[in-house]
Design a protein around this motif. Structure first.
Motif, PDB file in Angstrom:
ATOM      1  N   MET A  24       0.847  -1.203   0.000  1.00  0.00           N
ATOM      2  CA  MET A  24       0.000   0.000   0.000  1.00  0.00           C
ATOM      3  C   MET A  24       0.875   1.243   0.000  1.00  0.00           C
ATOM      4  SD  MET A  24      -3.052   1.043  -0.129  1.00  0.00           S
ATOM      5  CE  MET A  24      -4.152   2.394   0.342  1.00  0.00           C
ATOM      6  N   ASN A  25       1.143   1.738  -1.173  1.00  0.00           N
ATOM      7  CA  ASN A  25       2.059   2.855  -1.321  1.00  0.00           C
ATOM      8  C   ASN A  25       1.329   4.133  -1.691  1.00  0.00           C
ATOM      9  OD1 ASN A  25       5.025   1.661  -1.198  1.00  0.00           O
ATOM     10  ND2 ASN A  25       3.670   0.142  -2.095  1.00  0.00           N
ATOM     11  N   THR A  26       0.082   4.218  -1.238  1.00  0.00           N
ATOM     12  CA  THR A  26      -0.721   5.412  -1.484  1.00  0.00           C
ATOM     13  C   THR A  26      -1.031   6.080  -0.150  1.00  0.00           C
ATOM     14  OG1 THR A  26      -1.696   4.460  -3.477  1.00  0.00           O
ATOM     15  CG2 THR A  26      -2.902   6.265  -2.444  1.00  0.00           C
TER      16      THR A  26
ATOM     17  N   VAL B 257      -1.373  10.448  -2.818  1.00  0.00           N
ATOM     18  CA  VAL B 257      -0.037  10.343  -3.405  1.00  0.00           C
ATOM     19  C   VAL B 257       0.391   8.884  -3.418  1.00  0.00           C
ATOM     20  CG1 VAL B 257       2.375  10.992  -3.139  1.00  0.00           C
ATOM     21  CG2 VAL B 257       0.555  12.630  -2.588  1.00  0.00           C
ATOM     22  N   THR B 258       0.772   8.402  -4.582  1.00  0.00           N
ATOM     23  CA  THR B 258       1.327   7.048  -4.723  1.00  0.00           C
ATOM     24  C   THR B 258       2.777   7.193  -5.149  1.00  0.00           C
ATOM     25  OG1 THR B 258      -0.834   6.255  -5.440  1.00  0.00           O
ATOM     26  CG2 THR B 258       1.060   4.845  -5.934  1.00  0.00           C
ATOM     27  N   THR B 259       3.698   6.632  -4.372  1.00  0.00           N
ATOM     28  CA  THR B 259       5.103   6.717  -4.788  1.00  0.00           C
ATOM     29  C   THR B 259       5.579   5.359  -5.292  1.00  0.00           C
ATOM     30  OG1 THR B 259       6.139   6.166  -2.662  1.00  0.00           O
ATOM     31  CG2 THR B 259       5.531   8.474  -3.018  1.00  0.00           C
ATOM     32  N   PHE B 260       6.638   5.410  -6.090  1.00  0.00           N
ATOM     33  CA  PHE B 260       7.238   4.172  -6.595  1.00  0.00           C
ATOM     34  C   PHE B 260       8.741   4.376  -6.689  1.00  0.00           C
ATOM     35  CE2 PHE B 260       8.231   5.766 -10.810  1.00  0.00           C
ATOM     36  CZ  PHE B 260       7.275   6.739 -11.023  1.00  0.00           C
TER      37      PHE B 260
ATOM     38  N   GLY C 253       5.955   7.585   9.499  1.00  0.00           N
ATOM     39  CA  GLY C 253       6.197   6.856   8.254  1.00  0.00           C
ATOM     40  C   GLY C 253       7.466   7.302   7.533  1.00  0.00           C
ATOM     41  N   ILE C 254       8.202   8.224   8.138  1.00  0.00           N
ATOM     42  CA  ILE C 254       9.506   8.621   7.582  1.00  0.00           C
ATOM     43  C   ILE C 254      10.572   7.782   8.271  1.00  0.00           C
ATOM     44  CG2 ILE C 254      11.147  10.516   7.293  1.00  0.00           C
ATOM     45  CD1 ILE C 254       8.750  12.459   7.589  1.00  0.00           C
TER      46      ILE C 254
ATOM     47  N   PHE D 217       4.453   4.146   3.392  1.00  0.00           N
ATOM     48  CA  PHE D 217       3.450   4.879   4.167  1.00  0.00           C
ATOM     49  C   PHE D 217       2.827   4.028   5.265  1.00  0.00           C
ATOM     50  CE2 PHE D 217       3.149   7.016  -0.085  1.00  0.00           C
ATOM     51  CZ  PHE D 217       3.781   8.176   0.308  1.00  0.00           C
ATOM     52  N   ARG D 218       2.696   2.750   5.019  1.00  0.00           N
ATOM     53  CA  ARG D 218       2.069   1.887   6.026  1.00  0.00           C
ATOM     54  C   ARG D 218       3.136   1.118   6.818  1.00  0.00           C
ATOM     55  NH1 ARG D 218      -3.404   0.844   6.093  1.00  0.00           N
ATOM     56  NH2 ARG D 218      -3.045  -1.343   6.573  1.00  0.00           N
TER      57      ARG D 218
END
Lengths: 336, 336, 336, 336
Positions: free
Chosen positions: A1-3, A10-13, A213-214, B200-201
């Motif tokens: 789950m990268n949103t 925001v979705t990162t890749f 989450g950082i 994020f998760r």
């Protein structure tokens, strides 16, 4: 789950040493003026190689807008953001292919996925945050139109709170092949009251989740934080007058909803795990190993976390702002 | 947005003095034995009126399972959970209809919604957490089948860390009509490695968001927390040996993913905002007012937050466990 | 996943013969006047036992509002809705415990969950739709404040399109112990242009997903539907004039976004699977069985699907309306 | 909201004549072998310029994997997919900047966003579906490992069901400057029973929503579809024997859950709205205009919808498969 986010998503890749990293921003209001150069300014604050206190890895971190912007204005459609990886010295990492670095996600990654890109931490690299900063830049530009600004700064390095001594602490650690942590503050100004929800999506809960989450963040305080438990209720409660609140122990959030005061957050950042001092660890077969991490690393990631934390805070504030504006049209003209 | 979780989803509803509060649990694995009496045990730990240190409001907090369980086993369908409000002395709150209590969500609620149920804090009441505890009970029962347990306890009250003096601190505050805060720890044992996501998760991000979503929490630490910034990397990194990790500054989570060690969290809880000492505030028209809060209140909410924090942690762990099990079938037989 | 919608979210729960069914409505705008009696009117249109053409099962289907409404106005917090099951003749279903009814979810339910409540179809019962209708009533009340109305009607029963003959078709089937299907239309009037999204959340995609999610629906048409493939582009395109569109083959939606015309939908409903004619099936051990279904059933579920389809359409339209209003404040004063 | 799916999530981005289009695939199981050339094969079936029956726009549609794959195997992290727009003859569209094409989203786009990229339909272009096809290719490769395959084909063109005459229908329309529609079938083979949910996320509901989300689809049938309303229950119910179901009116889905039979879907596709015959319309100021659409267009989009519909079906099936596998570990050894 990268949103991340509900209304502003925001979705990162991207992996550290793959072809590229980036983000897709979905739900940006239409008609906002956004230039690549605006986003680049935010990225330039995060990018490596800018001083002798951060990793010398050289990445120009040039962002390209792939979609969602037409004639310099947002369309309301997804904004694709692309940053090519340039300085991918993958060979630096060959010796780390089968060994787990202490303090890193190497081992947990394998335990989760059964496979990993070992080069530079892959998806767990701090490099992933460039996508967040690019997306956060767009959020910050939108927030500026509402008079909201977000500012991060270093409060402490390795327990030292005198800014004149921050560099000294970092240099001393680096000379020993070691690293240090720090405390970062985030202050959000101009935020209207009414953002956030009373239960699971409390504004402080969203900020805490976003900032924890950082990578490297080990603790979070809102307002009074860990000093609250030492206070009486009569000291901690912020009294109100017709002119406003008379103190701000709440840190700008009451019952999970912004109260119009400054939102004040502090983050505890751990020392960078990549150090050149030998450490005990194991390899992928479970055999004991000693490891010395060379390569290009930040002796204090707290410095580079500042723009990332600002970006994550901007994502949260804009997201809750949009969620709240959904109901604006339903409010009675006479209501507060 | 009153739903929490992705795979194990909990939606709560209810105001403190409305007809009922409750929750709907969606995504519970089928075939798990769940009795109303099991859930009741968890609720009884949270319910008011059980000692002279907590609010004397008397609520039996009896839970009724409305759906999703057949012949004492879960069906895989939504589990409706209902708790009637009994001791709703709404008239106690008439004088608070138009005035904002300091430290409460009264004013921010009106700023957000333009309307509120002023009785007992409405949706912002700690009473809402009964729904979370009921849902968390179901999660805890599922986790027990996997050998995972969660235990909360009080570490400090009003800066005092000797348990023998906790009652004294609370009684002294109550006698003055005041209140005190505390520090609560949550320890998660038996958690397998591999839970959580790298971005994020992150597992720590989810736990921080979940726990900061409990009213009164002002700070969160995972593992080393706010002591991390004072350490060198060489001190903070947890070395590995074939027998396991040699320390646990990480607090059981590396790179956002559980590493198989105990997960260790600390929460800073503010003093209860409801105090009977007079306070300066304003009314809904903005006029200055002095307020003295009578009624039935907890002099130290930290005590009652313990089962709520356990419940929220259980929801996060089960949710990430189910997310991870989704991929179990895809793992190669030979992979780690 | 028993939650529907993004901004206006409905979670339903309940089995046909368990203690209760119901719904939680989350994201309702605050300040809207809602009475239990308003919701009851919608439920009364769906409830069984009202004519000799529908199941004689007697359920008063009385709804109780558990939360989210104070002094007859919505609070913006979750609205809990409870309907007790009364006429639960569970013993009628004992002989069905281990046998799979053709045309029903009995077998697929076991294949999915490994366990089921066999009484009256459990969660797969049409009875579950009462929760949707109660939630849809709230949506319809909100939509009325924006001038939007939704009307369903029967277009065909068993291939017969003359309404004078609908009863005859149904009675003839019932006398044979058989059942018939029908075609239902839904017309949405007063819907503003601009609702829906251009890609995955096209308004027609959301409506199709919502309506295909009603048990018994086997086909959906928007506007021209299955006659579109027989037309030339020059026939199908709806020309525009300054007075508006000159035809409505689009059915009110272009490119996934409402165009301000009436939204026109048709649904194909299968004949009720519960029939008293003997049928070949198997039991839970895979042995062949003959089954005759007694009990209380609708000879034509199309009749009772009308209010359910209206409710689902109302949920979609309000949800997309709220999503769209989020951006209202960002539109330039001079923009279209 | 440009994200599709819960466990296997696809986010697409890109306008027809912007720098690029693409997708991010999140939630792909780790360890699956994926080559760029595998994805390219799927894209080549969709790409323009391959025959004289489709648009002569020349796009090589070369896909680049940006992330999430390492040494040809998926990492479990997001897979970025990039396709550059090459043949962007934007000047072809200058005369359409201020005029609304009938049958297109031009007007509704402006009504929704207040701004649009008018070149080639922008985000509403069929070109956006290349991102879906690339993501669907990854889903199809995963499904193949489970023995599941998806095949689409043309059943009718302009009412003609003899395949020998399909080309003739399309050529005749094109010669007149007109266009035709068609009917497409999708058949899913090898799908295990147990996928889908009993209420809002019924498998047929998800498929209907996914497929109606393709531009040009006006109707959907599952199994018996619009012939169901003409049948008696005794005809429509599929009897069961120890060897399996004896018919398939259900189309492979009962009560929203797959039953192990072939899943059979039919889609009604409208004629391409871009035609060179003059049409009445209005401009952005509301003035009447006559419009003749030149440029490069498909006389029958049904042909090119086939791979897109396969891709969307693959996304749904893999998503529900992963959702179901979440609970596999909880099933009792002896359960069905």
């Amino acid at each position: 789950m990268n949103t991340f986010g509900r209304s502003f998503r925001v979705t990162t890749f991207g992996e550290s040493h793959g072809p590229a990293i980036g983000a897709v921003v979905d739900g940006c209001p239409p008609g906002v003026e956004i230039l690549e150069s605006d986003i680049q300014q935010f990225l330039d604050r995060r990018k490596p190689g800018t001083s002798d206190l951060v990793t010398p890895r050289r990445e120009s971190d040039l962002v390209e807008i792939l979609s969602g912007v037409f004639e310099d204005r947002t369309l309301g459609t997804p904004i694709g953001l692309l940053i090519r990886n340039e300085s991918a010295k993958s060979s630096d990492y060959n010796h780390l292919r089968d060994v787990f670095r202490p303090g890193h996600a190497d081992r947990t990654f394998i335990e989760k996925y059964g496979i990993r890109d070992h080069r530079g931490g892959g998806r767990s690299s701090g490099r992933e945050t460039a996508g967040r900063v690019a997306a956060g830049a767009i959020a910050a530009i939108c927030l500026k139109k509402r008079g909201i600004s977000i500012a991060g700064k270093i409060l402490e390095i390795h327990g030292e709170s005198d800014p004149a001594l921050f560099e000294k602490e970092i240099r001393e650690a680096r000379e020993k092949g070691d690293s240090v942590g720090g405390i970062v503050s985030i202050t959000i100004s101009g935020c209207p009251s009414g953002l956030g929800d009373p239960v699971f999506r409390k504004l402080d809960a969203l900020l805490a989740g976003a900032l924890m989450g950082i990578g490297g963040v080990k603790g979070i305080e809102i307002g009074s934080g860990f000093s609250a438990p030492k206070m009486f209720g009569s000291e901690h409660n912020d009294p109100m007058s017709p002119e406003g609140y008379l103190s701000n122990n709440a840190g700008g959030i009451l019952g999970g909803i912004s109260n119009g005061q400054e939102i004040i957050i502090r983050l505890a950042i751990k020392p960078t795990p990549s150090i050149s001092i030998p450490q005990n660890t194991i390899d992928i077969s479970g055999n004991p190993r000693s490891i010395t991490i060379g390569g290009r690393h930040d002796p204090c990631i707290a410095l580079r976390i500042v723009p990332v934390a600002e970006a994550m805070a901007a994502l949260v504030i804009l997201d809750t702002l949009l969620e709240q504006e959904k109901f604006t049209a339903w409010r009675e003209p006479g209501s507060v």
